[in-house]
Design a protein around this motif. Structure first.
Motif, PDB file in Angstrom:
ATOM      1  N   THR A  69       0.851  -1.191   0.000  1.00  0.00           N
ATOM      2  CA  THR A  69       0.000   0.000   0.000  1.00  0.00           C
ATOM      3  C   THR A  69       0.888   1.242   0.000  1.00  0.00           C
ATOM      4  OG1 THR A  69      -0.069   0.077   2.422  1.00  0.00           O
ATOM      5  CG2 THR A  69      -1.781  -1.217   1.316  1.00  0.00           C
ATOM      6  N   ALA A  70       0.303   2.380  -0.349  1.00  0.00           N
ATOM      7  CA  ALA A  70       1.083   3.610  -0.467  1.00  0.00           C
ATOM      8  C   ALA A  70       1.822   3.946   0.823  1.00  0.00           C
ATOM      9  CB  ALA A  70       0.164   4.763  -0.866  1.00  0.00           C
ATOM     10  N   LEU A  71       1.167   3.738   1.961  1.00  0.00           N
ATOM     11  CA  LEU A  71       1.781   4.076   3.240  1.00  0.00           C
ATOM     12  C   LEU A  71       3.053   3.281   3.485  1.00  0.00           C
ATOM     13  CD1 LEU A  71       1.518   5.691   5.888  1.00  0.00           C
ATOM     14  CD2 LEU A  71       0.248   3.743   6.816  1.00  0.00           C
ATOM     15  N   PHE A  72       3.014   1.974   3.186  1.00  0.00           N
ATOM     16  CA  PHE A  72       4.185   1.124   3.412  1.00  0.00           C
ATOM     17  C   PHE A  72       5.202   1.242   2.279  1.00  0.00           C
ATOM     18  CE2 PHE A  72       1.332  -0.643   6.502  1.00  0.00           C
ATOM     19  CZ  PHE A  72       2.147  -1.150   7.494  1.00  0.00           C
ATOM     20  N   GLU A  73       4.744   1.546   1.078  1.00  0.00           N
ATOM     21  CA  GLU A  73       5.666   1.637  -0.055  1.00  0.00           C
ATOM     22  C   GLU A  73       6.479   2.933  -0.057  1.00  0.00           C
ATOM     23  OE1 GLU A  73       3.158  -0.909  -3.406  1.00  0.00           O
ATOM     24  OE2 GLU A  73       3.023   1.278  -3.338  1.00  0.00           O
ATOM     25  N   ALA A  74       5.883   4.028   0.435  1.00  0.00           N
ATOM     26  CA  ALA A  74       6.534   5.341   0.332  1.00  0.00           C
ATOM     27  C   ALA A  74       7.951   5.382   0.892  1.00  0.00           C
ATOM     28  CB  ALA A  74       5.664   6.403   1.015  1.00  0.00           C
ATOM     29  N   PRO A  75       8.255   4.698   2.030  1.00  0.00           N
ATOM     30  CA  PRO A  75       9.631   4.759   2.537  1.00  0.00           C
ATOM     31  C   PRO A  75      10.655   4.075   1.634  1.00  0.00           C
ATOM     32  CG  PRO A  75       8.101   4.022   4.247  1.00  0.00           C
ATOM     33  CD  PRO A  75       7.363   3.991   2.958  1.00  0.00           C
ATOM     34  N   PHE A  76      10.189   3.375   0.605  1.00  0.00           N
ATOM     35  CA  PHE A  76      11.096   2.585  -0.236  1.00  0.00           C
ATOM     36  C   PHE A  76      11.108   3.061  -1.689  1.00  0.00           C
ATOM     37  CE2 PHE A  76       9.756   0.187   3.379  1.00  0.00           C
ATOM     38  CZ  PHE A  76      10.896  -0.451   3.814  1.00  0.00           C
ATOM     39  N   MET A  77      10.088   3.779  -2.103  1.00  0.00           N
ATOM     40  CA  MET A  77       9.962   4.174  -3.503  1.00  0.00           C
ATOM     41  C   MET A  77      10.377   5.617  -3.702  1.00  0.00           C
ATOM     42  SD  MET A  77       6.685   2.136  -4.968  1.00  0.00           S
ATOM     43  CE  MET A  77       6.661   0.336  -4.985  1.00  0.00           C
ATOM     44  N   GLY A  78      11.671   5.865  -3.561  1.00  0.00           N
ATOM     45  CA  GLY A  78      12.220   7.196  -3.763  1.00  0.00           C
ATOM     46  C   GLY A  78      12.965   7.315  -5.073  1.00  0.00           C
ATOM     47  N   PHE A  79      14.151   6.718  -5.132  1.00  0.00           N
ATOM     48  CA  PHE A  79      15.061   6.875  -6.271  1.00  0.00           C
ATOM     49  C   PHE A  79      15.246   5.558  -7.017  1.00  0.00           C
ATOM     50  CE2 PHE A  79      16.376   9.410  -2.577  1.00  0.00           C
ATOM     51  CZ  PHE A  79      16.343  10.694  -3.093  1.00  0.00           C
ATOM     52  N   ALA A  80      15.172   5.610  -8.335  1.00  0.00           N
ATOM     53  CA  ALA A  80      15.447   4.416  -9.138  1.00  0.00           C
ATOM     54  C   ALA A  80      16.933   4.082  -9.067  1.00  0.00           C
ATOM     55  CB  ALA A  80      15.029   4.632 -10.585  1.00  0.00           C
ATOM     56  N   ARG A  81      17.233   2.801  -9.193  1.00  0.00           N
ATOM     57  CA  ARG A  81      18.627   2.346  -9.216  1.00  0.00           C
ATOM     58  C   ARG A  81      19.423   3.153 -10.240  1.00  0.00           C
ATOM     59  NH1 ARG A  81      21.449  -2.385  -7.945  1.00  0.00           N
ATOM     60  NH2 ARG A  81      23.240  -2.795  -9.296  1.00  0.00           N
ATOM     61  N   GLY A  82      20.618   3.559  -9.859  1.00  0.00           N
ATOM     62  CA  GLY A  82      21.476   4.327 -10.758  1.00  0.00           C
ATOM     63  C   GLY A  82      21.431   5.825 -10.513  1.00  0.00           C
ATOM     64  N   THR A  83      20.454   6.299  -9.719  1.00  0.00           N
ATOM     65  CA  THR A  83      20.384   7.726  -9.416  1.00  0.00           C
ATOM     66  C   THR A  83      21.650   8.172  -8.686  1.00  0.00           C
ATOM     67  OG1 THR A  83      17.977   7.665  -9.237  1.00  0.00           O
ATOM     68  CG2 THR A  83      19.098   9.511  -8.187  1.00  0.00           C
ATOM     69  N   LEU A  84      22.252   9.251  -9.141  1.00  0.00           N
ATOM     70  CA  LEU A  84      23.496   9.736  -8.541  1.00  0.00           C
ATOM     71  C   LEU A  84      23.189  10.668  -7.374  1.00  0.00           C
ATOM     72  CD1 LEU A  84      25.642  10.411 -11.746  1.00  0.00           C
ATOM     73  CD2 LEU A  84      25.729   8.427 -10.202  1.00  0.00           C
ATOM     74  N   ILE A  85      23.675  10.293  -6.197  1.00  0.00           N
ATOM     75  CA  ILE A  85      23.473  11.060  -4.977  1.00  0.00           C
ATOM     76  C   ILE A  85      24.765  11.801  -4.651  1.00  0.00           C
ATOM     77  CG2 ILE A  85      22.868  10.947  -2.531  1.00  0.00           C
ATOM     78  CD1 ILE A  85      20.599  10.086  -4.412  1.00  0.00           C
ATOM     79  N   ALA A  86      24.670  13.091  -4.372  1.00  0.00           N
ATOM     80  CA  ALA A  86      25.858  13.889  -4.040  1.00  0.00           C
ATOM     81  C   ALA A  86      26.368  13.526  -2.652  1.00  0.00           C
ATOM     82  CB  ALA A  86      25.526  15.375  -4.102  1.00  0.00           C
ATOM     83  N   THR A  87      27.671  13.318  -2.549  1.00  0.00           N
ATOM     84  CA  THR A  87      28.323  13.058  -1.271  1.00  0.00           C
ATOM     85  C   THR A  87      29.565  13.953  -1.198  1.00  0.00           C
ATOM     86  OG1 THR A  87      29.967  11.371  -1.875  1.00  0.00           O
ATOM     87  CG2 THR A  87      27.678  10.626  -1.612  1.00  0.00           C
ATOM     88  N   PRO A  88      30.157  14.116  -0.015  1.00  0.00           N
ATOM     89  CA  PRO A  88      31.373  14.928   0.079  1.00  0.00           C
ATOM     90  C   PRO A  88      32.518  14.412  -0.788  1.00  0.00           C
ATOM     91  CG  PRO A  88      30.425  14.605   2.252  1.00  0.00           C
ATOM     92  CD  PRO A  88      29.666  13.711   1.314  1.00  0.00           C
ATOM     93  N   GLU A  89      32.464  13.136  -1.163  1.00  0.00           N
ATOM     94  CA  GLU A  89      33.510  12.541  -1.997  1.00  0.00           C
ATOM     95  C   GLU A  89      33.148  12.519  -3.470  1.00  0.00           C
ATOM     96  OE1 GLU A  89      36.368  11.819  -0.596  1.00  0.00           O
ATOM     97  OE2 GLU A  89      35.495  12.446   1.322  1.00  0.00           O
ATOM     98  N   GLY A  90      31.970  13.068  -3.818  1.00  0.00           N
ATOM     99  CA  GLY A  90      31.525  13.049  -5.199  1.00  0.00           C
ATOM    100  C   GLY A  90      30.247  12.239  -5.348  1.00  0.00           C
ATOM    101  N   PRO A  91      29.657  12.226  -6.554  1.00  0.00           N
ATOM    102  CA  PRO A  91      28.397  11.512  -6.760  1.00  0.00           C
ATOM    103  C   PRO A  91      28.565  10.000  -6.626  1.00  0.00           C
ATOM    104  CG  PRO A  91      29.260  12.355  -8.843  1.00  0.00           C
ATOM    105  CD  PRO A  91      30.121  12.920  -7.766  1.00  0.00           C
ATOM    106  N   VAL A  92      27.575   9.371  -5.988  1.00  0.00           N
ATOM    107  CA  VAL A  92      27.570   7.920  -5.772  1.00  0.00           C
ATOM    108  C   VAL A  92      26.181   7.397  -6.134  1.00  0.00           C
ATOM    109  CG1 VAL A  92      27.799   6.069  -4.059  1.00  0.00           C
ATOM    110  CG2 VAL A  92      29.287   8.096  -3.923  1.00  0.00           C
ATOM    111  N   ALA A  93      26.116   6.281  -6.852  1.00  0.00           N
ATOM    112  CA  ALA A  93      24.827   5.676  -7.196  1.00  0.00           C
ATOM    113  C   ALA A  93      24.096   5.295  -5.915  1.00  0.00           C
ATOM    114  CB  ALA A  93      25.033   4.450  -8.072  1.00  0.00           C
TER     115      ALA A  93
END
Length: 259
Positions: A69-93
């Motif tokens: 259900t939407a309530l339980f799925e929301a904590p897990f359905m954010g970013f698709a695999r491969g999305t680059l996340i900014a970190t202090p060391e540079g972008p990381v999938a």
């Protein structure tokens, strides 16, 4: 005849999950037994994968089966695999981000990841809602130069920061055929979400996307008998107050409060 279910999704009675025994009457079908009484349908369940930072500083992982259900799925359905996340060391999938790792935020510098959740979006699976099998695609440069730097694929649990409004907006609310486009993937897609030590904006492909927070109204949305199961998805917490306060306004919640 029952339609086949896809990997990661299963239909089972609530009573097979101890924490859901008291909720078994909440989902019913319109079909009836031969004796005329309503027949309870088997609610769709989903497998959720969780990694979290234990008090000892150790990274631990668990799997859970919980309602699709939407309530339980929301904590897990954010970013698709491969999305680059900014970190202090540079972008990381996003799939390579782990609890204990710092990520860059748009409001308070580096913040530590306390929890990472993941599941699989299965397009066109029998019995699931339309949003559960769909992604929102924000094309490269759709929100400005290098925003995003690459096409950004977000699940229905993602919220995007709109600087002109000063609010978080559900990614799906941006769909207009240009800035954001609904996408039904041709095959299953692994999706992730991140919970930080403080509610913040994560930089994903140059776009500020909310770190996971259930919102100020969670205590009202989660039925008491489901609360224990929901919290089992966050083993590092002892209660709902562990999420901390919402630090960035959400336009949909403010509208709901004003209604």
């Amino acid at each position: 005849m029952n339609r086949p279910l896809h990997a990661g999704l299963t239909a089972r009675p609530y009573s097979t999950v101890a924490s859901l025994q008291d909720a078994r009457h909440t989902v019913q079908s319109d079909h009836a037994h031969q004796d005329g009484h309503p027949q309870r349908s088997r609610p769709l369940m989903r497998k959720y994968e969780v990694s979290y930072l234990a008090p000892s500083g150790e990274e631990l992982s668990v799997s859970r089966i919980a309602p699709a259900t939407a309530l339980f799925e929301a904590p897990f359905m954010g970013f698709a695999r491969g999305t680059l996340i900014a970190t202090p060391e540079g972008p990381v999938a996003v799939e390579d981000i782990y609890p204990g790792m710092p990520v860059s935020t748009g409001d308070h510098g580096p913040r530590t990841v306390l929890w990472r959740g993941s599941t699989t979006i299965v397009p066109n699976a029998a019995g699931q809602s339309e949003q559960s099998g769909r992604l929102t695609r924000i094309p490269a440069d759709a929100m400005g130069l290098q925003r995003p730097s690459h096409d950004l694929l977000l699940g229905h649990g993602a919220r995007v920061f709109r600087a002109n409004r000063g609010h978080m907006v559900p990614a799906a609310d941006l769909i207009d055929g240009e800035t954001a486009i609904p996408v039904t993937p041709p095959s299953p897609v692994h999706v992730f979400h991140l919970l930080l030590e403080r509610h913040s904006c994560i930089k994903a492909c140059g776009v500020e996307v909310e770190s996971f927070h259930p919102g100020a109204t969670l205590g009202l949305l989660v039925q008491r008998e489901l609360r224990g199961l929901y919290l089992s998805l966050f083993p590092h917490m002892s209660g709902l107050d562990g999420f901390g306060p919402v630090k960035i306004p959400r336009i949909d919640e403010e509208e709901a409060g004003a209604a």
